[in-house]
Design a protein around this motif. Structure first.
Motif, PDB file in Angstrom:
ATOM      1  N   LEU A  20      16.155   5.968  12.610  1.00  0.00           N
ATOM      2  CA  LEU A  20      15.699   4.676  12.073  1.00  0.00           C
ATOM      3  C   LEU A  20      16.661   4.239  10.977  1.00  0.00           C
ATOM      4  CD1 LEU A  20      13.653   2.361  11.460  1.00  0.00           C
ATOM      5  CD2 LEU A  20      12.412   3.998  10.033  1.00  0.00           C
ATOM      6  N   PHE A  77      12.326  -2.538  15.056  1.00  0.00           N
ATOM      7  CA  PHE A  77      11.077  -1.939  14.571  1.00  0.00           C
ATOM      8  C   PHE A  77      10.605  -2.868  13.455  1.00  0.00           C
ATOM      9  CE2 PHE A  77       9.467   1.501  11.538  1.00  0.00           C
ATOM     10  CZ  PHE A  77       8.254   1.648  12.187  1.00  0.00           C
ATOM     11  N   TYR A 128       0.367   0.675  17.100  1.00  0.00           N
ATOM     12  CA  TYR A 128       0.929   1.350  15.928  1.00  0.00           C
ATOM     13  C   TYR A 128      -0.218   1.922  15.095  1.00  0.00           C
ATOM     14  CZ  TYR A 128       4.042   1.782  11.817  1.00  0.00           C
ATOM     15  OH  TYR A 128       4.777   2.230  10.759  1.00  0.00           O
ATOM     16  N   TYR A 172       2.942   4.407  18.704  1.00  0.00           N
ATOM     17  CA  TYR A 172       3.778   4.902  17.600  1.00  0.00           C
ATOM     18  C   TYR A 172       2.825   5.375  16.502  1.00  0.00           C
ATOM     19  CZ  TYR A 172       7.832   4.858  14.342  1.00  0.00           C
ATOM     20  OH  TYR A 172       8.838   5.195  13.465  1.00  0.00           O
ATOM     21  N   ASP A 174       2.591   6.873  12.841  1.00  0.00           N
ATOM     22  CA  ASP A 174       3.491   6.907  11.687  1.00  0.00           C
ATOM     23  C   ASP A 174       2.746   7.356  10.434  1.00  0.00           C
ATOM     24  OD1 ASP A 174       5.648   6.535  10.024  1.00  0.00           O
ATOM     25  OD2 ASP A 174       6.080   4.503  10.724  1.00  0.00           O
ATOM     26  N   GLY A 178       8.811   8.488   4.121  1.00  0.00           N
ATOM     27  CA  GLY A 178       8.732   9.329   2.933  1.00  0.00           C
ATOM     28  C   GLY A 178       7.394  10.033   2.772  1.00  0.00           C
ATOM     29  N   ALA A 179       6.629  10.140   3.840  1.00  0.00           N
ATOM     30  CA  ALA A 179       5.328  10.820   3.758  1.00  0.00           C
ATOM     31  C   ALA A 179       5.501  12.248   3.234  1.00  0.00           C
ATOM     32  CB  ALA A 179       4.666  10.863   5.137  1.00  0.00           C
ATOM     33  N   GLY A 202       6.656   9.562  13.750  1.00  0.00           N
ATOM     34  CA  GLY A 202       7.578   9.545  12.617  1.00  0.00           C
ATOM     35  C   GLY A 202       6.843   9.612  11.293  1.00  0.00           C
ATOM     36  N   GLY A 204       8.021  11.256   7.278  1.00  0.00           N
ATOM     37  CA  GLY A 204       8.046  12.495   6.507  1.00  0.00           C
ATOM     38  C   GLY A 204       8.639  13.698   7.211  1.00  0.00           C
ATOM     39  N   ILE A 205       9.382  13.480   8.280  1.00  0.00           N
ATOM     40  CA  ILE A 205      10.004  14.615   8.990  1.00  0.00           C
ATOM     41  C   ILE A 205      11.379  14.859   8.359  1.00  0.00           C
ATOM     42  CG2 ILE A 205      10.833  15.448  11.235  1.00  0.00           C
ATOM     43  CD1 ILE A 205       8.580  13.649  12.485  1.00  0.00           C
ATOM     44  N   THR A 224      13.416   9.915  12.569  1.00  0.00           N
ATOM     45  CA  THR A 224      13.695  10.177  11.151  1.00  0.00           C
ATOM     46  C   THR A 224      14.382   8.949  10.562  1.00  0.00           C
ATOM     47  OG1 THR A 224      15.915  11.128  11.458  1.00  0.00           O
ATOM     48  CG2 THR A 224      14.049  12.660  11.537  1.00  0.00           C
ATOM     49  N   GLY A 225      14.039   8.643   9.319  1.00  0.00           N
ATOM     50  CA  GLY A 225      14.638   7.501   8.643  1.00  0.00           C
ATOM     51  C   GLY A 225      15.192   7.894   7.299  1.00  0.00           C
ATOM     52  N   ASN A 226      14.262   8.145   6.393  1.00  0.00           N
ATOM     53  CA  ASN A 226      14.576   8.461   5.004  1.00  0.00           C
ATOM     54  C   ASN A 226      15.686   9.485   4.815  1.00  0.00           C
ATOM     55  OD1 ASN A 226      13.595   7.347   2.752  1.00  0.00           O
ATOM     56  ND2 ASN A 226      11.907   8.776   2.462  1.00  0.00           N
TER      57      ASN A 226
HETATM   58  C1  1GP Z   1       8.868   5.373   9.043  1.00  0.00           C
HETATM   59  O1  1GP Z   1       8.468   6.730  10.964  1.00  0.00           O
HETATM   60  C2  1GP Z   1       9.440   6.257  10.103  1.00  0.00           C
HETATM   61  O2  1GP Z   1       8.276   4.250   9.559  1.00  0.00           O
HETATM   62  C3  1GP Z   1      10.348   7.304   9.538  1.00  0.00           C
HETATM   63  O3  1GP Z   1       9.834   7.953   8.402  1.00  0.00           O
HETATM   64  O4  1GP Z   1      11.622   7.626   6.691  1.00  0.00           O
HETATM   65  O5  1GP Z   1       9.918   9.444   6.406  1.00  0.00           O
HETATM   66  O6  1GP Z   1      11.695   9.624   8.156  1.00  0.00           O
HETATM   67  P1  1GP Z   1      10.823   8.707   7.356  1.00  0.00           P
END
Ligand code: 1GP
Length: 250
Positions: A20, A77, A128, A172, A174, A178-179, A202, A204-205, A224-226
């Motif tokens: 992400l 997204f 979602y 999805y 979620d 940052g969880a 997704g 907090g992973i 994964t995003g953060n």
């Molecule tokens: C957030 O599912 C995504 O909408 C990704 O989460 O940034 O914690 O990886 P993270």
């Protein structure tokens, strides 16, 4: 439904890894670099979006990301209706089915619909579900909605099932960016065993082992995003991709 069919096929073949990228947090060079490196290191797709559009960089960065990848799908997204753009392969048309806030269930989608039609972009109806990740997430705050409690697997499952029966094409789940606590393996397994449509997980992973557990529990796509925003670590992306791909042999 070209891209949707591809996603279904991917979900039947293996567990997949989505990176992400939040265009608000990237300059043009980073957008290009992150997209190229995600694909080179094994990501199966890129999600572009976030809860907010703070800077005016969404469309420009989306275009750069789309032009920078060769084979993997680039999916919008969206946080709100103004994330609709023609510069992606498809858009996840999210309805926050865990919410009782009409604006996030149907209001934003009504505003998005004429833009989707105008641009001719493939919209994939996505149920979602926001799950409590142990902290107040941006998505929870921005959508004015109460998350599904972390340990209530059955509540998540009936929401996912309802979304499927309504006709949504993906689920999805979620825990929010940052969880503190990612969605539990048991909740993923229960939801996956009840639905017949692909499942994205997704929030907090933060390490490849956890990602592999989520895939083994039943996530068809792990996001994964953060973790990538703290500087793009190509080795880490490769480890995430490998762990997810190896987690579930079908
Ligand atoms: C957030 O599912 C995504 O909408 C990704 O989460 O940034 O914690 O990886 P993270």
């Amino acid at each position: 439904m070209k891209i949707y069919n591809r996603l279904v096929e991917m979900s039947h073949t293996q567990a997949n890894y989505f990176c992400l990228l939040d265009p608000d947090n990237l300059d043009k060079e980073e957008a290009r670099e992150y997209a190229v490196k995600s694909e080179e290191n094994g990501a199966d797709g890129i999600l572009v979006g976030g809860s907010l559009m703070y800077r005016d960089s969404f469309e420009e960065n989306l275009k750069i990301i789309k032009e920078s990848v060769k084979n993997i799908p680039v999916l919008i997204f969206p946080g709100l209706f103004n994330f609709v753009s023609p510069y992606a392969d498809a858009l996840l048309l999210l309805s926050v089915v865990s919410s009782r806030n009409a604006q996030m269930l149907i209001g934003e989608q009504v505003r998005a619909a004429p833009l989707i039609k105008k641009y001719g972009i493939e919209a994939i109806g996505t149920g979602y579900l926001i799950i409590d990740g142990g902290n107040n997430s941006s998505v929870q705050y921005m959508s004015h909605s109460m998350p599904i409690p972390h340990a209530k697997d059955d509540i998540a499952a009936v929401h996912a099932l309802a979304a499927q029966y309504i006709g949504m094409k993906l689920i999805y789940m979620d825990a929010g960016s940052g969880a503190v606590k990612p969605i539990s393996n048991s909740m993923i397994t229960q939801v996956k065993s009840d639905i017949e449509i692909p499942l994205i997980v997704g929030g907090g992973i933060k390490d490849p082992e956890t990602a592999a557990q989520k895939a083994a529990a039943g996530a068809d796509f792990v996001v994964t995003g953060n973790i990538l925003e703290k500087g793009f670590d190509t080795g880490l992306v490769r480890e995430f991709a490998q762990a997810i791909h190896l987690s579930r042999k079908k």
